[in-house]
Enzyme design. Sequence first.
Site, PDB file in Angstrom:
ATOM      1  N   PHE A  72     -19.215   2.658   4.241  1.00  0.00           N
ATOM      2  CA  PHE A  72     -18.193   2.984   5.235  1.00  0.00           C
ATOM      3  C   PHE A  72     -17.618   1.733   5.891  1.00  0.00           C
ATOM      4  O   PHE A  72     -18.253   0.688   5.950  1.00  0.00           O
ATOM      5  CB  PHE A  72     -18.793   3.867   6.339  1.00  0.00           C
ATOM      6  CG  PHE A  72     -19.611   5.009   5.820  1.00  0.00           C
ATOM      7  CD1 PHE A  72     -18.996   6.131   5.295  1.00  0.00           C
ATOM      8  CD2 PHE A  72     -20.995   4.964   5.859  1.00  0.00           C
ATOM      9  CE1 PHE A  72     -19.747   7.197   4.817  1.00  0.00           C
ATOM     10  CE2 PHE A  72     -21.757   6.018   5.385  1.00  0.00           C
ATOM     11  CZ  PHE A  72     -21.128   7.135   4.862  1.00  0.00           C
ATOM     12  N   LYS A  77       0.860  -1.182   0.000  1.00  0.00           N
ATOM     13  CA  LYS A  77       0.000   0.000   0.000  1.00  0.00           C
ATOM     14  C   LYS A  77       0.894   1.229   0.000  1.00  0.00           C
ATOM     15  O   LYS A  77       2.060   1.171   0.401  1.00  0.00           O
ATOM     16  CB  LYS A  77      -0.905   0.022   1.239  1.00  0.00           C
ATOM     17  CG  LYS A  77      -2.200   0.801   1.049  1.00  0.00           C
ATOM     18  CD  LYS A  77      -3.223   0.033   0.224  1.00  0.00           C
ATOM     19  CE  LYS A  77      -4.539   0.786   0.124  1.00  0.00           C
ATOM     20  NZ  LYS A  77      -5.563  -0.003  -0.584  1.00  0.00           N
TER      21      LYS A  77
END
EC number: 1.4.1.20
Length: 379
Positions: A253, A92
């Site tokens: 979310f 990432k």
Amino acid sequence: MILVTLEQTLQDDKASVLDKMVEHEQILFCHDKATGLQAIIAVHDTTMGPALGGCRMAPYKTMDLALKDVLRLSKGMTYKCAAADVDFGGGKSVIIGDPLKDKTPEKFRAFGQFIESLNGRFYTGTDMGTTLEDFVHAMKETNYIVGKPVEYGGGGDSSIPTALGVFYGIKATNQNLFGDDKVEGRKYSIQGLGKVGYKVAEHIINEGGNVIVTDINEQAIADIQKLGGSAVRVVSSEEIYSQQADVFVPCAFGGVINDDTLKVLKVRGISGSANNQLAESRHGELLREKGILYAPDYIVNGGGLIQVADELYGTNPARVLAKTENIYTSLLEVFHQAEQDHMTTATAADRMCEKRIADAKNRNSFFTQSNRPKWNFHQ
């Protein structure tokens, strides 16, 4: 307030940053004085192939919070790649800055140079706060960009396979709960009608299911009502948690399964595209105690990852769809293992992924360009 903010989650994380760092193969701190670039690239594990993971841009208040986020996300990508059964490991990247004010073409070109310096050990693309247009600039400096639009040789809209994977996740959840995977006649509460959530709702409606939906986008609400008619019911963002439904489908979310929502949930199962749905790992055990079947999010939402990974082998939509269908069988395997060993489905999913990684270590212990693994497309 039901939702937990990302910043609060990171601040509440008591684990040592150093402990998290030593789990990773490589961490690169990127600073370019001329452009103002501050970024971090984390390569967690390349046992199964080069690290793959998106690039977030966010105004982290401290470098410590940025580091915690990239370490957490990169480890998650290792498991997500293993779950999707693609020959990539986890990585990432994060760029520190306000995506609304701090972007420049030069900054992304500088970032591309840092990506290039890793010589193919890490591939990245868009994530929260970054766009395809940003990476058009980065592509001038590196070839290690994925998730590209069709006109740049990519697979196009990744929300299509992501939504299909969620739909397969819903069907697998139905199969385990009810003994059949039919969607018709059952009720689904969908949180979020974005690019993925809307397509999931379409799949459900087209197969005769009923949906309860919530979203702040009034146009998306109007469109889905027009499509589904009486099969669609609209509720507020707070009411979505307490709806009587067969499966809750969170597509917005993270952190939506928490102490507050667990008190009001009235569903038999959960299967959605949102990342990090469990606010804490203990909430997986609480779901199990309540008899709610949880389809682990990083398996369910793997369709987009499958398409992105496929780009590096020559884009093939048919191959992407076939591999996305495997989400169904992977979830059934996880559900069976969880029942057999009396554990949460989240734990069973982690163990499945850890076994796949351990098996891969017998073939390849560390990624370099010279020992790139190849997919077995006939499996």
